[in-house]
Motif scaffolding. Structure first.
Motif, PDB file in Angstrom:
ATOM      1  N   TYR A 201      -5.881  -7.264   2.495  1.00 48.65           N
ATOM      2  CA  TYR A 201      -5.370  -6.428   3.354  1.00 48.65           C
ATOM      3  C   TYR A 201      -6.158  -6.115   4.523  1.00 48.65           C
ATOM      4  CZ  TYR A 201      -2.296  -4.599  -0.388  1.00 48.65           C
ATOM      5  OH  TYR A 201      -1.399  -4.362  -1.490  1.00 48.65           O
TER       6      TYR A 201
ATOM      7  N   ASP B 213      -7.272  -3.684   7.851  1.00 46.80           N
ATOM      8  CA  ASP B 213      -7.263  -2.235   8.116  1.00 46.80           C
ATOM      9  C   ASP B 213      -6.001  -1.994   9.191  1.00 46.80           C
ATOM     10  OD1 ASP B 213      -9.143  -1.735   6.223  1.00 46.80           O
ATOM     11  OD2 ASP B 213     -10.842  -1.809   7.806  1.00 46.80           O
ATOM     12  N   LYS B 214      -6.053  -2.891  10.269  1.00 44.98           N
ATOM     13  CA  LYS B 214      -5.096  -2.981  11.339  1.00 44.98           C
ATOM     14  C   LYS B 214      -3.979  -3.681  10.911  1.00 44.98           C
ATOM     15  CE  LYS B 214      -8.285  -1.622  14.830  1.00 44.98           C
ATOM     16  NZ  LYS B 214      -9.055  -1.911  16.126  1.00 44.98           N
TER      17      LYS B 214
ATOM     18  N   ASP C 188       0.771  -1.306  -0.096  1.00 49.46           N
ATOM     19  CA  ASP C 188       0.116  -0.155   0.131  1.00 49.46           C
ATOM     20  C   ASP C 188       0.911   1.372  -0.064  1.00 49.46           C
ATOM     21  OD1 ASP C 188       0.946  -0.017   2.370  1.00 49.46           O
ATOM     22  OD2 ASP C 188      -0.997  -0.022   3.451  1.00 49.46           O
TER      23      ASP C 188
ATOM     24  N   TYR D 137      -0.494  -1.100  13.729  1.00 54.28           N
ATOM     25  CA  TYR D 137      -0.484   0.253  12.960  1.00 54.28           C
ATOM     26  C   TYR D 137      -1.751   0.266  12.144  1.00 54.28           C
ATOM     27  CZ  TYR D 137       4.286   1.562  14.530  1.00 54.28           C
ATOM     28  OH  TYR D 137       5.104   1.857  15.192  1.00 54.28           O
ATOM     29  N   ARG D 138      -2.267   1.565  12.050  1.00 52.55           N
ATOM     30  CA  ARG D 138      -3.719   1.835  11.310  1.00 52.55           C
ATOM     31  C   ARG D 138      -3.004   2.008   9.736  1.00 52.55           C
ATOM     32  NH1 ARG D 138      -5.202   5.529  13.923  1.00 52.55           N
ATOM     33  NH2 ARG D 138      -6.782   4.353  15.154  1.00 52.55           N
ATOM     34  N   ARG D 139      -3.542   1.074   8.960  1.00 52.26           N
ATOM     35  CA  ARG D 139      -3.061   1.217   7.731  1.00 52.26           C
ATOM     36  C   ARG D 139      -3.226   2.482   6.793  1.00 52.26           C
ATOM     37  NH1 ARG D 139      -1.231  -2.857   4.177  1.00 52.26           N
ATOM     38  NH2 ARG D 139      -2.022  -4.315   5.560  1.00 52.26           N
ATOM     39  N   SER D 140      -4.432   3.077   7.258  1.00 53.86           N
ATOM     40  CA  SER D 140      -4.919   4.158   6.308  1.00 53.86           C
ATOM     41  C   SER D 140      -3.980   5.586   6.337  1.00 53.86           C
ATOM     42  CB  SER D 140      -6.314   4.901   6.720  1.00 53.86           C
ATOM     43  OG  SER D 140      -6.399   4.899   8.220  1.00 53.86           O
ATOM     44  N   ASP D 141      -3.368   5.501   7.808  1.00 52.60           N
ATOM     45  CA  ASP D 141      -2.466   6.735   8.158  1.00 52.60           C
ATOM     46  C   ASP D 141      -1.102   6.496   8.858  1.00 52.60           C
ATOM     47  OD1 ASP D 141      -3.444   6.229  10.826  1.00 52.60           O
ATOM     48  OD2 ASP D 141      -4.475   7.931  11.283  1.00 52.60           O
ATOM     49  N   ARG D 142      -0.719   5.139   8.881  1.00 51.44           N
ATOM     50  CA  ARG D 142       0.479   4.699   9.627  1.00 51.44           C
ATOM     51  C   ARG D 142       0.511   5.031  10.974  1.00 51.44           C
ATOM     52  NH1 ARG D 142       0.142   2.620   4.651  1.00 51.44           N
ATOM     53  NH2 ARG D 142       1.229   3.552   3.033  1.00 51.44           N
TER      54      ARG D 142
END
Length: 369
Positions: free
Chosen positions: A244, A246-247, A227, A288-293
C-alpha cells in the motif's frame, strides 16, 4: 402560400421540437451523436511528432535521465491508448497508422516494446512496461476481431509480444512490471493497475497464454484485500504480499476498478465513495490520503474523469457518466490557442487528453444504444 393541413402542421412541430431538443442537449454539454470531438484534432495537430508518434507533453523539454519522461518523447502508454481509441471509434485507417508506429519504432529486435522513445523515434531505454504491453496486445486482438485487412500480421505481432512476456517478463509464475533486456534485471512487483483482465481474457481466447491464466489474475483482483475503501498499489511476487502507498493515486485506483468491473466482483465501495465525493466536493482530486480519505492535492485531472466515466459506463450508470462528462469538458479548450485540448499553463500530458477522448467515444456509443 398554400395552407398546411392540421396533420402536416403537427409533424412539422414534432420535427422542429426534435431539432430544438437536440440542440439544447448539445448546448447543455451533452452532444449531437455524430458531432466530431475536438480533442482528437488537438492530439493530431499539437501532440503528434513529425514521425507520427504521440508526444508526451505539449512543451518541448530535455529529459535529465532515461527513467524520466520529458517534452516530446513518446510513450508506449500513449500508443496503446491511441490504438484503443481507434478501436473504439471503429477507425481502421487510424488503427493501421498506429500499428505501423508500433512495428516501425516501438517494437525492438528482441520482440519487446520499448516503453519510451525520443521525439525522433529512437529508444534510449531497454525496458518494457507490462501495463502498456497488455493494453497494446488487447488492442491488437480487438482489431483482429473488427477488420480482416492485415489480420494475420496483427495476430502474429500479438503472439510475438505475448511470447516475450511469457519468456522474459515473469517471476514466480506472475507477470511483473518490467524486464530490462540489456542487463537481464527484472522487477519483483506487479502493479495491480497492470492486471488488464480484458486483454488477458482475449489472449487466452486466442490461445496465446495457458488455459487458466485469465482466471488466475481474475482471482487475484477479486480476492485482493483493501483498506476498507482503496486498493493496494502492487503485489510482491516473491513474498506474495500486497503493498500500500500512503498517498493514493486515483488514476491507479480507477484503472483497477475498471478491470474489476468486468467481473462479477464490482468495485461498489470505491464507486460509492467517488459519487459521494463528487456530490459533496463537486470534484474528484488526483490523490487522496489513505489514512483519512481526504485530498492530498487540489488539482483535478482530466484522466481521472475519463476513467471515472468509463467506470460509470461499465456500472450501467448513464446519469453519473453524463455528470462526470459535463464537468470534465469544462477543462477542455480553456487555452484558446489549443481548442479541444486539456491544456493548463501552456502544457499538457498526452494521457490527460487520451483518457478523456476514449471516455467520450465510449459514452457516445453507450448512449446510442
Amino acid at each position: 402560400m398554400r395552407n398546411i393541413s392540421r396533420k402536416g402542421l403537427l409533424w412539422l412541430l414534432i420535427v422542429v421540437a426534435s431539432i430544438t431538443a437536440g440542440s439544447m442537449i448539445y448546448i447543455k454539454g451533452y452532444w449531437v451523436v455524430d458531432e466530431p470531438t475536438p480533442t482528437a484534432a488537438f492530439v493530431q495537430h499539437h501532440m503528434t511528432n513529425p514521425n507520427g508518434t504521440l508526444a508526451s507533453y505539449l512543451k518541448d523539454a530535455i529529459s535529465d535521465t532515461p527513467d524520466v519522461v520529458a517534452g516530446r518523447e513518446a510513450l508506449s502508454e500513449s500508443l496503446g491508448l491511441w490504438m484503443q481509441y481507434a478501436v473504439a471509434k471503429n477507425d481502421e485507417e487510424l488503427f493501421k497508422q498506429s500499428y505501423d508506429l508500433l512495428t516501425t519504432y516501438f517494437l525492438m529486435p528482441q520482440k519487446y516494446i520499448a516503453w519510451k522513445l525520443d521525439a525522433e523515434g529512437e529508444s534510449l531505454v531497454t525496458t518494457n512496461a507490462l501495463g502498456d504491453d497488455l493494453r497494446i496486445i488487447g488492442a491488437l486482438l480487438s482489431a483482429a476481431e473488427l477488420w480482416e485487412q492485415d489480420k494475420a500480421s496483427v495476430l502474429k505481432t500479438a503472439a510475438e509480444l505475448t511470447q516475450t512476456l511469457n519468456q522474459s517478463v515473469q517471476m514466480e509464475g506472475y507477470y511483473i512490471d518490467f524486464h530490462d533486456f540489456s542487463n537481464g534485471i527484472s522487477s519483483d512487483t506487479l502493479s495491480l493497475a497492470y492486471v488488464d483482465l480484458p486483454a488477458l481474457k482475449a489472449m487466452e481466447q486466442y490461445e496465446l497464454i495457458e488455459p487458466g491464466t485469465y482466471e488466475k489474475y481474475e482471482y487475484m483482483l477479486k480476492s485482493m484485500p483493501d483498506d476498507g475503501l482503496f486498493y493496494p498499489k502492487s503485489f510482491n511476487v516473491n513474498s506474495k504480499t500486497y503493498i500500500y502507498d500512503d498517498k493514493v493515486n486515483l488514476i491507479d485506483q480507477l484503472i483497477v476498478a475498471n478491470h474489476l468491473a468486468t467481473t462479477s466482483h464490482k468495485p461498489d465501495k470505491l464507486i460509492s465513495f467517488l459519487k459521494e465525493e463528487f456530490a459533496t466536493r463537486k470534484q474528484l482530486a488526483g490523490q487522496y490520503r489513505r489514512s483519512d480519505r481526504t485530498p492530498v492535492v487540489s488539482y483535478e485531472s482530466p484522466s481521472v474523469y475519463g476513467l471515472a466515466i468509463l467506470l460509470a459506463i461499465k456500472s450501467g450508470d448513464p446519469k453519473w457518466a453524463k455528470q462526470l462528462y459535463n464537468h470534465m469538458i469544462t477543462f477542455r479548450s480553456q487555452d484558446p490557442n489549443y481548442p479541444g485540448g486539456y491544456v493548463f499553463n501552456g502544457d499538457t500530458h498526452a494521457f490527460d487528453n487520451l483518457f478523456p477522448l476514449i471516455a467520450e467515444t465510449e459514452l457516445q456509443k453507450y448512449l446510442r444504444k
